[in-house]
Design a protein around this motif. Structure first.
Motif, PDB file in Angstrom:
ATOM      1  N   UNK A 224       4.467  37.479  48.155  1.00  0.00           N
ATOM      2  CA  UNK A 224       3.737  38.188  49.203  1.00  0.00           C
ATOM      3  C   UNK A 224       3.867  37.482  50.551  1.00  0.00           C
ATOM      4  N   UNK A 225       3.882  36.156  50.539  1.00  0.00           N
ATOM      5  CA  UNK A 225       4.026  35.399  51.784  1.00  0.00           C
ATOM      6  C   UNK A 225       5.374  35.679  52.438  1.00  0.00           C
ATOM      7  N   UNK A 226       6.416  35.763  51.620  1.00  0.00           N
ATOM      8  CA  UNK A 226       7.749  36.062  52.149  1.00  0.00           C
ATOM      9  C   UNK A 226       7.793  37.476  52.721  1.00  0.00           C
ATOM     10  N   UNK A 227       7.214  38.435  51.998  1.00  0.00           N
ATOM     11  CA  UNK A 227       7.201  39.819  52.472  1.00  0.00           C
ATOM     12  C   UNK A 227       6.377  39.957  53.745  1.00  0.00           C
ATOM     13  N   UNK A 228       5.271  39.235  53.832  1.00  0.00           N
ATOM     14  CA  UNK A 228       4.442  39.299  55.036  1.00  0.00           C
ATOM     15  C   UNK A 228       5.223  38.823  56.257  1.00  0.00           C
ATOM     16  N   UNK A 229       5.990  37.772  56.091  1.00  0.00           N
ATOM     17  CA  UNK A 229       6.823  37.272  57.195  1.00  0.00           C
ATOM     18  C   UNK A 229       7.833  38.343  57.627  1.00  0.00           C
ATOM     19  N   UNK A 230       8.457  39.002  56.639  1.00  0.00           N
ATOM     20  CA  UNK A 230       9.419  40.060  56.956  1.00  0.00           C
ATOM     21  C   UNK A 230       8.737  41.216  57.676  1.00  0.00           C
ATOM     22  N   UNK A 231       7.520  41.559  57.231  1.00  0.00           N
ATOM     23  CA  UNK A 231       6.798  42.648  57.875  1.00  0.00           C
ATOM     24  C   UNK A 231       6.484  42.360  59.329  1.00  0.00           C
TER      25      UNK A 231
ATOM     26  N   UNK B 206       2.205  43.812  39.271  1.00  0.00           N
ATOM     27  CA  UNK B 206       1.528  43.062  40.328  1.00  0.00           C
ATOM     28  C   UNK B 206       2.431  42.797  41.533  1.00  0.00           C
ATOM     29  N   UNK B 207       3.688  42.380  41.340  1.00  0.00           N
ATOM     30  CA  UNK B 207       4.540  42.209  42.528  1.00  0.00           C
ATOM     31  C   UNK B 207       4.847  43.528  43.225  1.00  0.00           C
ATOM     32  N   UNK B 208       4.999  44.595  42.441  1.00  0.00           N
ATOM     33  CA  UNK B 208       5.254  45.907  43.058  1.00  0.00           C
ATOM     34  C   UNK B 208       4.059  46.349  43.884  1.00  0.00           C
ATOM     35  N   UNK B 209       2.858  46.187  43.339  1.00  0.00           N
ATOM     36  CA  UNK B 209       1.651  46.562  44.069  1.00  0.00           C
ATOM     37  C   UNK B 209       1.497  45.719  45.329  1.00  0.00           C
TER      38      UNK B 209
ATOM     39  N   UNK C 243       0.102  33.838  40.640  1.00  0.00           N
ATOM     40  CA  UNK C 243       0.571  32.806  41.574  1.00  0.00           C
ATOM     41  C   UNK C 243       1.981  33.137  42.087  1.00  0.00           C
ATOM     42  N   UNK C 244       2.853  33.587  41.178  1.00  0.00           N
ATOM     43  CA  UNK C 244       4.208  33.967  41.585  1.00  0.00           C
ATOM     44  C   UNK C 244       4.175  35.159  42.543  1.00  0.00           C
ATOM     45  N   UNK C 245       3.266  36.080  42.301  1.00  0.00           N
ATOM     46  CA  UNK C 245       3.118  37.240  43.185  1.00  0.00           C
ATOM     47  C   UNK C 245       2.663  36.809  44.573  1.00  0.00           C
ATOM     48  N   UNK C 246       1.768  35.844  44.640  1.00  0.00           N
ATOM     49  CA  UNK C 246       1.307  35.330  45.935  1.00  0.00           C
ATOM     50  C   UNK C 246       2.463  34.724  46.723  1.00  0.00           C
ATOM     51  N   UNK C 247       3.320  33.975  46.043  1.00  0.00           N
ATOM     52  CA  UNK C 247       4.482  33.374  46.720  1.00  0.00           C
ATOM     53  C   UNK C 247       5.383  34.464  47.302  1.00  0.00           C
TER      54      UNK C 247
ATOM     55  N   UNK D 160      13.699  38.033  44.242  1.00  0.00           N
ATOM     56  CA  UNK D 160      14.277  36.736  43.873  1.00  0.00           C
ATOM     57  C   UNK D 160      13.224  35.642  43.946  1.00  0.00           C
ATOM     58  N   UNK D 161      12.428  35.660  45.017  1.00  0.00           N
ATOM     59  CA  UNK D 161      11.363  34.656  45.163  1.00  0.00           C
ATOM     60  C   UNK D 161      10.377  34.769  44.009  1.00  0.00           C
ATOM     61  N   UNK D 162      10.000  36.001  43.691  1.00  0.00           N
ATOM     62  CA  UNK D 162       9.049  36.209  42.586  1.00  0.00           C
ATOM     63  C   UNK D 162       9.651  35.734  41.267  1.00  0.00           C
ATOM     64  N   UNK D 163      10.908  36.109  41.012  1.00  0.00           N
ATOM     65  CA  UNK D 163      11.548  35.704  39.767  1.00  0.00           C
ATOM     66  C   UNK D 163      11.666  34.199  39.642  1.00  0.00           C
ATOM     67  N   UNK D 164      12.045  33.553  40.741  1.00  0.00           N
ATOM     68  CA  UNK D 164      12.182  32.088  40.720  1.00  0.00           C
ATOM     69  C   UNK D 164      10.829  31.423  40.467  1.00  0.00           C
ATOM     70  N   UNK D 165       9.795  31.938  41.152  1.00  0.00           N
ATOM     71  CA  UNK D 165       8.457  31.366  40.964  1.00  0.00           C
ATOM     72  C   UNK D 165       7.957  31.611  39.544  1.00  0.00           C
ATOM     73  N   UNK D 166       8.234  32.801  39.014  1.00  0.00           N
ATOM     74  CA  UNK D 166       7.781  33.131  37.658  1.00  0.00           C
ATOM     75  C   UNK D 166       8.428  32.219  36.629  1.00  0.00           C
ATOM     76  N   UNK D 167       9.716  31.940  36.798  1.00  0.00           N
ATOM     77  CA  UNK D 167      10.396  31.037  35.864  1.00  0.00           C
ATOM     78  C   UNK D 167       9.944  29.591  36.066  1.00  0.00           C
TER      79      UNK D 167
END
Length: 534
Positions: A460-467, A317-320, A454-458, A498-505
């Motif tokens: 995605x927001x960071x990646x969208x900002x970078x994009x 899901x995070x990769x997609x 939910x972790x994937x959504x978090x 890192x964001x995804x991993x932190x949110x997942x944990x």
């Protein structure tokens, strides 16, 4: 043998192979670009791979692995080795026959899959030549698939996962000192065929170390081989049906110069999570499900499916999401350069976006098909694959010509149709397993899936900002580093991870206890026919 351990071994070596594969494809695309030379080379790679997926990695593996595991458990290793030897001889003969027929018919085959270049003799003949050179790769990979099946049944996943690195290294070496596009494509085509036989040799040595001696003998349709072939037939039909999608895509995209190269580059990034997660878990899951089918009282089948589904979605899901949220950022950073321009990267990103939302479906197919194969049921996956073909072919052609009719590139429609077909196939498999009670996801699995989302959504927001800030981010790094845009892209991906991993944990989608439990070896005796990984 722990499913997660086997998956991590498979995924680890697959990651190395994919990174080398990225280096290979990046070097070649920068050398030959996205014009008619690039389209010819993309065709030369796709055609033998089409048959490899049908005969070698698809239908044969799905039929051979459960039968070999059952024979080894019920009759013994010596008899299983004899069956493997008979199957090896027949499979090699069939692969050689298909290769010979394809070589003879190649000019006519190209009219189907590369017909858009039929009125350009130089481009058309070059595609024929390259594909004739690469076609014998099928024979090497047919042998490799049998050897890999033996190793995987014995729990030896490392060597079979590492073998594809031979392909990437061979191609890289073949173009290391070449700068002319035509010569680079020719050298790489020769290297593809050579690598197929080198991989087979490496896996054969692995089987010998395991104590399984297989030699070529007179091909005979023994009762055991007939049984394997009987199980194979529906899978061959299903695999053939699936590959019709490839043929249709190849045929339609040949009518737009550069489209094959763009779709190929998008496919390489799209295949990364599929290869790392879907294929890795599927390869590790099938032997476990085959043993569970032989011993239904163990109840391991349902548990394995839950573990595989959660583990695969945790990575998929995070990769997609990354492919959907920042496709151009990825293509510009990882692919653009030399003859592959920024315009090519943008065109590729349009296809990558639509491949991206199909990634979870294709991974699910890899997870949900093995329960059928483990029980010798190849007919229903075949039927569902046929449904996917109808969806892909009909929608692909409709969207392709519809977009062209309004003055837009049609190749994007092929990516849309591929993802829709994947979801149709995956949902049919899931619905059947759920309806029949073969798979009843437990509460913990559903809970973890929601937390993963939910972790994937978090992330995605960071990646969208970078994009949205791609230009200043890449510009800052390019001004200071030689490979600035590549480093910038890697850094963005790392921050997202890192964001995804932190949110997942934090959400307990993944816990330290989960990781320890997944990676620990079973305390009881190993199942028959399994040993530690290489």
């Amino acid at each position: 043998m722990s499913l997660a351990r086997n998956t991590l071994v498979q995924a680890g070596f697959t990651l190395v192979s994919r990174l080398l594969g990225y280096a290979r494809d990046r070097v070649i695309s920068n050398l030959i670009g996205a014009g008619w030379v690039g389209d010819a080379f993309a065709t030369a790679q796709a055609f033998p791979n089409l048959f490899r997926r049908i005969l070698a990695e698809g239908a044969f593996s799905q039929a051979f692995v459960p039968f070999y595991a059952r024979t080894q458990a019920e009759i013994g290793k010596e008899r299983a080795a004899e069956v493997a030897g008979d199957a090896f001889s027949v499979l090699t003969l069939v692969a050689a026959g298909v290769t010979l027929l394809a070589q003879i018919a190649m000019p006519w085959i190209m009219l189907v899959i590369h017909g858009g270049y039929a009125d350009q003799p130089q481009a058309f003949q070059f595609a024929i030549l390259l594909t004739q050179i690469t076609m014998p790769y099928l024979v090497g990979m047919a042998m490799s698939s049998l050897f890999a099946g033996i190793l995987n049944t014995a729990g030896k996943f490392a060597l079979s996962a590492a073998a594809p690195t031979v392909l990437n290294l061979t191609i890289l070496l073949s173009v290391a000192f070449v700068r002319e596009p035509h010569q680079a494509a020719f050298n790489a085509a020769v290297a593809i065929t050579a690598s197929g036989f080198l991989q087979a040799a490496a896996l054969y040595i692995g089987c010998r170390r395991l104590g399984v001696k297989i030699g070529f003998r007179k091909p005979i349709l023994t009762p055991e081989v007939k049984t394997i072939m009987t199980v194979m037939v529906p899978s061959v039909i299903a695999g053939s049906a699936t590959q019709i999608n490839v043929l249709v895509s190849q045929s339609l995209s040949s009518h737009e110069v550069g489209a094959k190269s763009w779709l190929y580059a998008a496919d390489r990034l799209f295949q990364l999570p599929l290869g790392l997660i879907g294929v890795a878990i599927g390869v590790a899951l099938l032997p476990r499900l085959a043993r569970a089918a032989a011993d239904p009282k163990s109840g391991d089948g349902t548990k394995a499916l839950d573990e595989a589904f959660v583990l695969s979605m945790a990575f998929t899901l995070p990769a997609a999401a990354a492919l959907v949220v920042i496709p151009f950022f990825l293509m510009q950073g990882f692919w653009a350069g030399g003859q592959f321009t920024e315009a090519d990267a943008r065109a590729t990103a349009d296809a990558l976006f639509h491949y991206g939302w199909g990634v979870p479906a294709f991974v699910m197919i890899r997870i949900l098909a093995p329960p059928f194969f483990a029980r010798g049921d190849t007919k229903r996956p075949m039927n569902y694959a046929l449904v996917g073909v109808v969806v892909n072919v009909c929608l692909g052609a409709a969207i392709f010509y519809g977009l062209r009719a309004i003055g837009q590139p049609g190749y994007v429609g092929l990516a849309v149709a591929a993802s829709l077909a994947g979801w149709a196939n995956a949902l049919l498999l899931a619905a059947t397993l759920l309806r029949e009670g073969t798979w009843k996801p437990e509460g913990w699995a559903i809970s973890k899936l929601v937390r993963i989302l939910v972790a994937t959504l978090a992330m995605s927001l960071v990646l969208a900002y970078a994009g949205l800030n791609r230009v200043p981010i890449e510009g800052w790094f390019e001004a200071r580093l030689i490979f600035g845009k590549e480093v910038a892209t890697l850094l963005v991906c790392f921050i997202g991870a890192v964001v995804y991993g932190a949110a997942a944990f934090a959400l307990r989608a993944v816990t330290v206890a989960d990781i320890k439990l997944a990676l620990q070896k079973p305390t009881g005796p190993a199942p028959a026919g399994t040993t530690d990984d290489f």
